[in-house]
Design an enzyme around this catalytic site. Structure first.
Site, PDB file in Angstrom:
ATOM      1  N   PHE A   1     -17.295 -14.591  11.505  1.00 42.47           N
ATOM      2  CA  PHE A   1     -17.262 -13.391  12.345  1.00 42.47           C
ATOM      3  C   PHE A   1     -17.017 -12.120  11.549  1.00 42.47           C
ATOM      4  CE2 PHE A   1     -16.881 -16.518  15.712  1.00 42.47           C
ATOM      5  CZ  PHE A   1     -17.795 -15.999  16.611  1.00 42.47           C
ATOM      6  N   GLU A   2     -16.278 -12.209  10.469  1.00 44.56           N
ATOM      7  CA  GLU A   2     -16.003 -11.017   9.665  1.00 44.56           C
ATOM      8  C   GLU A   2     -17.176 -10.655   8.772  1.00 44.56           C
ATOM      9  OE1 GLU A   2     -13.555  -9.031  10.132  1.00 44.56           O
ATOM     10  OE2 GLU A   2     -12.277 -10.316  11.368  1.00 44.56           O
ATOM     11  N   GLY A   3     -17.889 -11.668   8.273  1.00 45.55           N
ATOM     12  CA  GLY A   3     -18.954 -11.413   7.311  1.00 45.55           C
ATOM     13  C   GLY A   3     -18.363 -10.993   5.974  1.00 45.55           C
TER      14      GLY A   3
END
Length: 152
Positions: free
Chosen positions: A14-16
């Site tokens: 989700f953060e990448g």
């Protein structure tokens, strides 16, 4: 208790990864795996900061995760399984320990960590800058799915 690889993978998904500083959806300077500050110094990320190597980002993630793991361990009085812990660390990584501390999510977990209404409490945390973000809707669903998963 420490975050498992499954929990770390969830956070990373989700953060990448961004080697160079960027602005998150609400305009905060961010780098690496969603870091808004540097561990150790707690200095905020600025748009003028140099890029990170992947190795630096991995090290920072390990350091930063300890803060959020400690928040979960300090705030949750109920016994958790690994998936529940990982889901709550992801939630806290994204929103901070203060958000977990004041949440109905925490109250319900401490009362009964198997309460099925906990799923809806995750889903309430989908706003950023006063707007519903599709990425947060997906993240909260993934965290709730992990929380209630019996897979090892």
């Amino acid at each position: 208790m420490k975050t498992s690889q499954k929990g770390i993978d969830l956070i990373k998904s989700f953060e990448g990864w961004y080697a160079a500083p960027y602005r998150d959806p609400i305009g905060i300077a961010t780098i690496g795996y969603g870091f808004t500050y540097y561990p150790g110094t707690r200095r905020k990320v600025t748009m003028q900061d140099p890029s990170l190597t992947k190795q630096q980002g991995e090290q920072m993630l390990r350091e930063v995760l300890m803060t959020y793991e400690n928040d979960v361990l300090r705030l949750v009085r109920a016994e958790l399984n690994q998936n529940q812990f990982d889901a709550l660390v992801s939630f806290t990584f994204n929103l901070g320990g203060g958000s977990l501390a004041k949440s109905t999510l925490l109250k319900k977990i401490n009362k009964n960590p198997c309460d099925p209404t906990i799923r809806a409490e995750f889903e309430k945390w989908r706003l950023a800058g006063g707007k519903v973000l599709a990425g947060l809707v997906r993240r909260r669903k993934a965290e709730a799915d992990l929380y209630f998963s019996s897979e090892k």
